[in-house]
Motif scaffolding. Structure first.
Motif, PDB file in Angstrom:
ATOM      1  N   ASP A   1      36.168  49.876  70.776  1.00 44.75           N
ATOM      2  CA  ASP A   1      37.252  49.097  71.413  1.00 44.75           C
ATOM      3  C   ASP A   1      38.144  48.541  70.311  1.00 44.75           C
ATOM      4  O   ASP A   1      37.916  47.439  69.800  1.00 44.75           O
ATOM      5  CB  ASP A   1      36.657  47.970  72.255  1.00 44.75           C
ATOM      6  N   PRO A   2      39.178  49.292  69.885  1.00 42.81           N
ATOM      7  CA  PRO A   2      40.028  48.825  68.782  1.00 42.81           C
ATOM      8  C   PRO A   2      40.778  47.524  69.111  1.00 42.81           C
ATOM      9  O   PRO A   2      41.061  46.731  68.196  1.00 42.81           O
ATOM     10  CB  PRO A   2      41.009  49.985  68.561  1.00 42.81           C
ATOM     11  N   GLU A   3      41.094  47.296  70.412  1.00 45.00           N
ATOM     12  CA  GLU A   3      41.821  46.077  70.756  1.00 45.00           C
ATOM     13  C   GLU A   3      40.935  44.826  70.650  1.00 45.00           C
ATOM     14  O   GLU A   3      41.450  43.710  70.553  1.00 45.00           O
ATOM     15  CB  GLU A   3      42.370  46.191  72.174  1.00 45.00           C
ATOM     16  N   ALA A   4      39.631  45.014  70.645  1.00 42.03           N
ATOM     17  CA  ALA A   4      38.729  43.865  70.569  1.00 42.03           C
ATOM     18  C   ALA A   4      38.873  43.121  69.250  1.00 42.03           C
ATOM     19  O   ALA A   4      38.819  41.890  69.199  1.00 42.03           O
ATOM     20  CB  ALA A   4      37.284  44.326  70.759  1.00 42.03           C
ATOM     21  N   PHE A   5      39.102  43.881  68.151  1.00 45.43           N
ATOM     22  CA  PHE A   5      39.243  43.225  66.853  1.00 45.43           C
ATOM     23  C   PHE A   5      40.531  42.394  66.811  1.00 45.43           C
ATOM     24  O   PHE A   5      40.556  41.296  66.247  1.00 45.43           O
ATOM     25  CB  PHE A   5      39.237  44.261  65.736  1.00 45.43           C
ATOM     26  N   LEU A   6      41.599  42.940  67.397  1.00 44.76           N
ATOM     27  CA  LEU A   6      42.856  42.191  67.428  1.00 44.76           C
ATOM     28  C   LEU A   6      42.680  40.900  68.235  1.00 44.76           C
ATOM     29  O   LEU A   6      43.158  39.828  67.842  1.00 44.76           O
ATOM     30  CB  LEU A   6      43.955  43.052  68.038  1.00 44.76           C
ATOM     31  N   LEU A   7      41.984  41.013  69.348  1.00 37.25           N
ATOM     32  CA  LEU A   7      41.753  39.816  70.172  1.00 37.25           C
ATOM     33  C   LEU A   7      40.879  38.798  69.432  1.00 37.25           C
ATOM     34  O   LEU A   7      41.149  37.595  69.459  1.00 37.25           O
ATOM     35  CB  LEU A   7      41.092  40.233  71.477  1.00 37.25           C
ATOM     36  N   TYR A   8      39.856  39.321  68.722  1.00 37.26           N
ATOM     37  CA  TYR A   8      38.989  38.402  67.984  1.00 37.26           C
ATOM     38  C   TYR A   8      39.760  37.711  66.861  1.00 37.26           C
ATOM     39  O   TYR A   8      39.624  36.497  66.648  1.00 37.26           O
ATOM     40  CB  TYR A   8      37.794  39.167  67.404  1.00 37.26           C
ATOM     41  N   HIS A   9      40.554  38.470  66.141  1.00 34.03           N
ATOM     42  CA  HIS A   9      41.305  37.897  65.022  1.00 34.03           C
ATOM     43  C   HIS A   9      42.305  36.851  65.518  1.00 34.03           C
ATOM     44  O   HIS A   9      42.515  35.817  64.869  1.00 34.03           O
ATOM     45  CB  HIS A   9      42.027  39.007  64.253  1.00 34.03           C
TER      46      HIS A   9
END
Length: 454
Positions: free
Chosen positions: A271-279
């Motif tokens: 889930d590449p968008e998960a890292f953006l959301l976490y950051h």
């Protein structure tokens, strides 16, 4: 009999002379005789004639004149009584010199007359007190014009005051309460007056509507426009999306602290968008801090030579690389910047002893912290610098943590524990780790940094 009638007529005067008669009653009764008694009666008649004219109680408007007249009468009576008492005393002394009385029957008659005079005098005194009392009442409560009671009759005044007390009308209120009432009594009286007033107020029928209705009730509320509906819908959607992002951030943060780095890498690859959301959630949390640790590390590195090669483990958005002139290798689990090398921080694509400075800024996450520090020891040159900044709440015992790091081939240079949100440590590489891979280092088990739901 003639003498008894005379004594009965002279009763009012005897009432005024009651103090004198009570003191010398027995003496006068035993010593008065014949002609001397007649002379005394003549003086008593003269005194009575002087005190007989009395004015009836006047109307309640003339209190001051009555008081002046009564005072004059009292002064004149006192003078007459004093003269009469002196005459009686002188005559008593003369009779004492002549001798005791000869007839007991005359003494008994005189005693009876004195008793009758005392009784009559007491009745007259009571009547005078009643008259004064009624005069005072008449002055304080003037009669109404419709009353047909005689104002000069004290008995009528008494019956009217007791039998027919004045009733307050529903529309009138007393101007001021009497000063003798307490505060509680005055409040109760005011409550009773209000109740009495409301009692006589004409009731309003339920069918009768108010003549003028307020404008606020009659006005029709404006119909909401479709734009307002859309704005509300957008605001609601944004609020719900924010709550959803916060929930996902807390979930991802918990996964990063509760598992190894390899599991986190697989999570972000799927889930590449998960890292953006976490950051994004991580940055919103760090912005609340008074000082961000990455800025403090950048300030320290700017004071060193710019030729030093830096390896940033867990770089995020490459803020450190943008703040210094040194060459920086950026490593993280996902890429937010073209300068980032996506990899597991336990296995970075660098040669042994190739960098001068290794940085872990809020990136000692996961359950394999020892692997991160051993990898930093591998890529650092001998005498290289290791900088660690971590949340202060994660450390149960700072001394045990420092002891565990030294066993991995480092030496403590400095530590800064003054900040309320994070601690900053500087280590120098002394050589390879001094313990085997199977040795247990309890000091490296830091507490997970979990965020509560807000």
């Amino acid at each position: 009999m003639f003498e008894e009638v005379e004594w009965a007529e002279e009763a009012p005067l005897a009432a005024s002379l009651r103090p004198v008669a009570s003191q010398s009653r027995t003496e006068a009764a035993s010593q008065v005789k014949g002609s001397k008694r007649r002379q005394l009666l003549a003086t008593l008649r003269a005194l009575e004639a002087a005190s007989l004219p009395q004015q009836p109680p006047s109307l309640p408007g003339s209190d001051s004149e009555e008081e002046v007249v009564e005072k004059k009468k009292k002064h004149s009576k006192k003078a007459l009584f004093a003269s009469a008492s002196t005459e009686v005393e002188e005559k008593g002394k003369k009779h004492q010199k002549r001798g005791p009385p000869g007839h007991n029957s005359e003494d008994k008659k005189v005693e009876k007359k004195c008793r009758k005079g005392a009784l009559l005098s007491s009745d007259s005194a009571l009547e005078e007190k009643r008259k004064r009392k009624y005069q005072n009442r008449a002055s304080s409560n003037p009669p109404q014009p419709q009353d047909s009671v005689d104002q000069t009759d004290p008995k009528a005044w008494k019956s009217r005051a007791t039998d027919d007390p004045p009733k307050p009308s529903p529309g009138t209120t007393s101007p001021q309460p009497p000063h003798t009432l307490s505060r509680k009594q005055w409040r109760n009286r005011q409550k009773n007056k209000r109740r009495h007033k409301n009692k006589y107020r004409p009731p309003q029928l339920p069918d009768q509507a108010p003549a003028t209705a307020p404008k606020e009730e009659t006005e029709v509320l404006p119909t909401p426009s479709p734009d307002s509906h859309e704005a509300r819908g957008e605001a609601l959607r944004a609020r719900m999306a924010q709550r959803l992002d916060s929930a996902r951030f807390r979930y991802l943060n918990e996964q990063l602290y509760s598992g190894p780095s390899s599991a986190a890498q697989r999570l972000f690859q799927e889930d590449p968008e998960a890292f953006l959301l976490y950051h994004r959630g991580f940055q919103s949390q760090v912005k609340k801090w008074p000082l961000q640790p990455v800025d403090r590390i950048a300030k320290d590195l700017r004071q060193r030579p710019a030729s030093l090669v830096v390896a940033d483990f867990g770089c995020g958005d490459c803020r450190l690389a943008s703040s210094i002139r040194n060459p920086v290798h950026c490593f993280d689990l996902a890429s937010l910047d073209p300068r980032v090398t996506v990899c597991d921080m336990a296995q970075v694509p660098l040669e042994d002893e190739s960098v001068d400075v290794a940085v872990f800024c809020l990136s000692l996450m996961g359950t394999n912290i020892r692997d991160f520090l051993e990898e930093a020891n591998r890529v650092l040159k001998p005498g290289g610098l290791l900088k660690v900044a971590e949340v202060s709440s994660r450390f149960e015992d700072v001394r045990t943590f420092l002891g565990a790091v030294t066993k991995l081939g480092f030496k403590v240079i400095s530590k800064d524990l003054t900040n309320s949100h994070f601690f900053l440590f500087d280590f120098e590489k002394t050589g390879p780790p001094r313990v085997g891979p199977k040795a247990q280092l309890s000091g490296l088990k830091l507490q997970p940094c979990l965020y509560k739901r807000r």
